[in-house]
Write an enzyme that holds these catalytic residues in place. Structure first.
Site, PDB file in Angstrom:
ATOM      1  N   LYS A  83       0.861  -1.188   0.000  1.00  0.00           N
ATOM      2  CA  LYS A  83       0.000   0.000   0.000  1.00  0.00           C
ATOM      3  C   LYS A  83       0.897   1.237   0.000  1.00  0.00           C
ATOM      4  CE  LYS A  83      -4.375   0.876   2.402  1.00  0.00           C
ATOM      5  NZ  LYS A  83      -5.045   0.656   3.687  1.00  0.00           N
TER       6      LYS A  83
HETATM    7  O1  G3P Z   1      -7.944   1.554   4.904  1.00  0.00           O
HETATM    8  C1  G3P Z   1      -8.030   2.752   5.582  1.00  0.00           C
HETATM    9  C2  G3P Z   1      -9.307   3.480   5.439  1.00  0.00           C
HETATM   10  O2  G3P Z   1     -10.348   2.607   5.272  1.00  0.00           O
HETATM   11  C3  G3P Z   1      -9.446   4.541   6.503  1.00  0.00           C
HETATM   12  O3  G3P Z   1     -10.670   4.585   7.136  1.00  0.00           O
HETATM   13  O4  G3P Z   1     -12.246   5.317   8.898  1.00  0.00           O
HETATM   14  O5  G3P Z   1      -9.806   5.885   9.109  1.00  0.00           O
HETATM   15  O6  G3P Z   1     -11.226   7.013   7.418  1.00  0.00           O
HETATM   16  P1  G3P Z   1     -11.012   5.776   8.187  1.00  0.00           P
END
Ligand code: G3P
Length: 220
Positions: A83
């Protein structure tokens, strides 16, 4: 649409695998920080649970650092996807990884243009963060719709991975928009399973069954 879990929690991943709905896993430094320990050991364990893509995120901000971290992750298991954040150096790293046959997931995408560039550089997975856009009063799902259209219109080989999912409605909308993958927090996966009428119906069926059995037994 494939369903990935967005977590580094091994028990959550094992549970989703047992449910038969797990197609892969995404991790990031924040998710890793919640569980701690050895990131390598966690990634290896996840890759033993699922043969689907498992994203491992680089934290270096310079090209050589990104390449060193990514090559290291790629050696841990055949299903690791490196990633890489969207930025100028990230694009270069994605292009280098593509030359080396290492699959990448371009993360922190907030526009379809960023996704288009990541696809051109050779990223296998394109990860727009829809929840974070919704948080700032922008329509995250619109980026998914645009990027899916671009990928299909131009026959790009990359897959759109809807990330930063906050609730089950996001999953339905991502599926309807043609997103190839959605990565979900475990809680959202659980929320998708349950419905008050389903849960109530299960209890009612059990009660009726027991009542009928008791009546039949009383007649014997
Ligand atoms: O894979 C990371 C992404 O899904 C982040 O999610 O909830 O931290 O915005 P969030």
């Amino acid at each position: 649409m494939k369903i990935f879990l967005d977590t580094a929690d091994i028990e959550e991943i094992r549970t989703a695998a047992r449910w038969g709905v797990l197609d892969g896993v995404t991790t990031n430094p924040t998710l890793y920080a919640k569980v701690g320990g050895s990131y390598d050991a966690i990634l290896e364990e996840i890759c033993r649970i699922t043969s689907g893509p498992v994203s491992a995120e680089v934290v270096a901000e310079d090209l050589e650092g990104m390449l060193t971290e990514g090559r290291h992750f790629a050696k841990l298991a055949p299903n690791i996807v490196v990633k890489v954040p969207m930025c100028e150096t990230g694009l270069e790293a994605i292009a280098r990884f593509a030359e080396e046959g290492i699959k990448t997931n371009c993360t922190l995408l907030f526009t379809a243009n960023q996704g288009l560039l990541a696809a051109k550089a050779g990223a296998s997975l394109l990860s727009p963060f829809i929840g974070r856009l919704d948080d700032i009063n922008q329509d995250g799902m619109e980026v998914i719709r645009e990027l899916v259209s671009i990928v299909e219109l131009h026959d790009l080989e990359s897959e759109v991975l809807t990330a930063s999912v906050r609730h089950p409605r996001h999953v339905t909308e991502a599926a309807l928009a043609g997103s190839h993958i959605a990565t979900l927090p475990f809680k959202v996966l659980q929320q998708m399973i349950h419905h008050p009428l389903t849960d109530k119906g299960i209890v009612q069926f059990r009660k009726d069954w027991e009542k009928a059995r008791a009546e039949a037994a009383a007649k014997r």
